[in-house]
Design an enzyme around this catalytic site. Sequence first.
Site, PDB file in Angstrom:
ATOM      1  N   LYS A 120      12.350   7.600 -16.402  1.00  0.00           N
ATOM      2  CA  LYS A 120      12.830   6.579 -16.976  1.00  0.00           C
ATOM      3  C   LYS A 120      14.043   5.546 -16.495  1.00  0.00           C
ATOM      4  O   LYS A 120      14.104   4.476 -16.810  1.00  0.00           O
ATOM      5  CB  LYS A 120      13.374   6.884 -18.244  1.00  0.00           C
ATOM      6  CG  LYS A 120      12.299   7.718 -19.177  1.00  0.00           C
ATOM      7  CD  LYS A 120      12.584   8.101 -20.514  1.00  0.00           C
ATOM      8  CE  LYS A 120      11.534   8.478 -21.410  1.00  0.00           C
ATOM      9  NZ  LYS A 120      10.891   9.713 -20.932  1.00  0.00           N
TER      10      LYS A 120
HETATM   11  C1  LIG Z   1       9.338   9.782 -21.447  1.00  0.00           C
HETATM   12  C2  LIG Z   1       8.861  10.732 -20.522  1.00  0.00           C
HETATM   13  C3  LIG Z   1       7.281  10.663 -20.603  1.00  0.00           C
HETATM   14  C4  LIG Z   1       6.477   9.780 -21.604  1.00  0.00           C
HETATM   15  O1  LIG Z   1       6.431   8.562 -21.125  1.00  0.00           O
HETATM   16  P1  LIG Z   1       5.940   7.508 -22.426  1.00  0.00           P
HETATM   17  O2  LIG Z   1       6.375   6.159 -21.551  1.00  0.00           O
HETATM   18  O3  LIG Z   1       6.775   7.860 -23.356  1.00  0.00           O
HETATM   19  O4  LIG Z   1       4.469   7.727 -22.371  1.00  0.00           O
HETATM   20  C5  LIG Z   1       6.633  11.572 -19.640  1.00  0.00           C
HETATM   21  N1  LIG Z   1       7.465  12.501 -18.927  1.00  0.00           N
HETATM   22  C6  LIG Z   1       8.819  12.580 -18.850  1.00  0.00           C
HETATM   23  C7  LIG Z   1       9.446  13.147 -17.924  1.00  0.00           C
HETATM   24  C8  LIG Z   1       9.461  11.555 -19.624  1.00  0.00           C
HETATM   25  O5  LIG Z   1      10.652  11.554 -19.489  1.00  0.00           O
END
Ligand SMILES: *Cc1c(COP(=O)(O)O)cnc(C)c1O
Length: 475
Positions: A120
């Site tokens: 993120k």
């Molecule tokens: C947020 C997140 C996801 C999922 O991603 P999306 O964009 O919500 O599909 C997968 N793995 C980790 C470690 C995350 O923080």
Amino acid sequence: MRYISTRGHAAPQAFCDILLGGLAPDGGLYLPESYPHISRRELDAWRGLSYADLAFEILSKFIDDIPAADLKAIIARTYTADVYRHVRNGGDAALITPLTRLDDGLYTQELSNGPTLAFKDMAMQLLGNLFEYVLERRGESINILGATSGDTGSAAEYAMRGKHNVKVFMLSPEGRMSAFQRAQMYSLTDANIFNIAVTGMFDDAQDIVKAVANDAAFKARYRIGAVNSINWARVVAQIVYYFQGYFLATRANDEQVAFAVPSGNFGNICAGHIARMMGLPIARLVLATNENDVLDEFFRSGVYRPRASSETSITSSPSMDISKASNFERFIFDLVGRDAAVVRELWAKVDKGEAFDLSATPWWAAMPRFGIVSGKSTHSDRINTIRLAHGRYGVMLDTHTADGLKVALEHRLPGVPMIVLETAQPAKFEETIREALGTEPVRPADLASIEALPQRVVVMAPDVEAVKRYIAERA
Ligand SMILES: *Cc1c(COP(=O)(O)O)cnc(C)c1O
């Protein structure tokens, strides 16, 4: 480039006008009115660019209301050695998201070398710099209110810390995050970051955010904003690493690749879908879910059935624990030929907690065109895959990436490189790593004793009025 709503009842907007908001006023999600097409000549010219230069080329296609020199400077500040641990430790600054080879044609792509060890950061760091730039230019300020059970809150705080004209009020469930996650957030001492631990569950914190967002007068008076995963700028930032992954896994632009994407809210894979619509030669997008398999169910059956929160389980890949996927509406808009009336009809059901079924429609028959396949992974799959990756390939995977690899191995195409997006580092999920391997993941040195730092957090009852008062006194 103008942005339109998936529900068709909002005026088209420019990029900077949708940057600070969330949903479109008609309840839909913003998308560009058409996707820019990348010609073979452009792809050839982009191969070999540094991450920052590639990001500039791609983002310029979507952002035409920030002068090029300013956008370039924002991107240079974002995708830089200071922010990414592997570069600080001697990695190549041109490769912000390098590949790790597992075996012939099988790779992971490192997306979690940012401040909070999860992918993120890739988008949120850009958002922080864009927010600061646009607010400064407009002489405005914003108070970001959010609720987190872990990853999103820390990524938002590390992106916004110290930014001018931005304050962050982040609610978290008291005592429900890991010691490491708590330390990551609560040890921030920046004056613009306010951590509020709510004595309750994540849902209680989320309900407070919703209640405040529904109070239009309060929202306007205190300039309340959000940085959740439906924010368009987050999606667009994520398109860049699909291009870089493609260039790194291939030798020429007539080759194809596949990506496997550990998925929750469909934000990450939505960026892959858009990269593919732009013409990036992606043979397959492999969507991986954990036990919360609402998306896998859709891609296998054509039925989208959002779950009640009571049906959602807490798993060892917690960042994928979702009951419905907030970005999914963007994909459905494309699937139904961008017919906003259809999206309105379908989401009238979703918003009531009901399912929709596309299996008997021509859109479902045309699904193969989009190249998405799916699968799910359970706790025991996750443990086995972490062991397999460690034993066979000599790499330690986090729990989410393990879900991605598990499903990737079920969907490989002969001769097509498979890139599993690595969404977090194992250090964030020590307990499950210990269960799988009997050892502790090694933490990045700068985070070794983060739990020992002093923490700054206020504890509050789940009381909307009290939270509003707290914000009003500090906003
Ligand atoms: C947020 C997140 C996801 C999922 O991603 P999306 O964009 O919500 O599909 C997968 N793995 C980790 C470690 C995350 O923080």
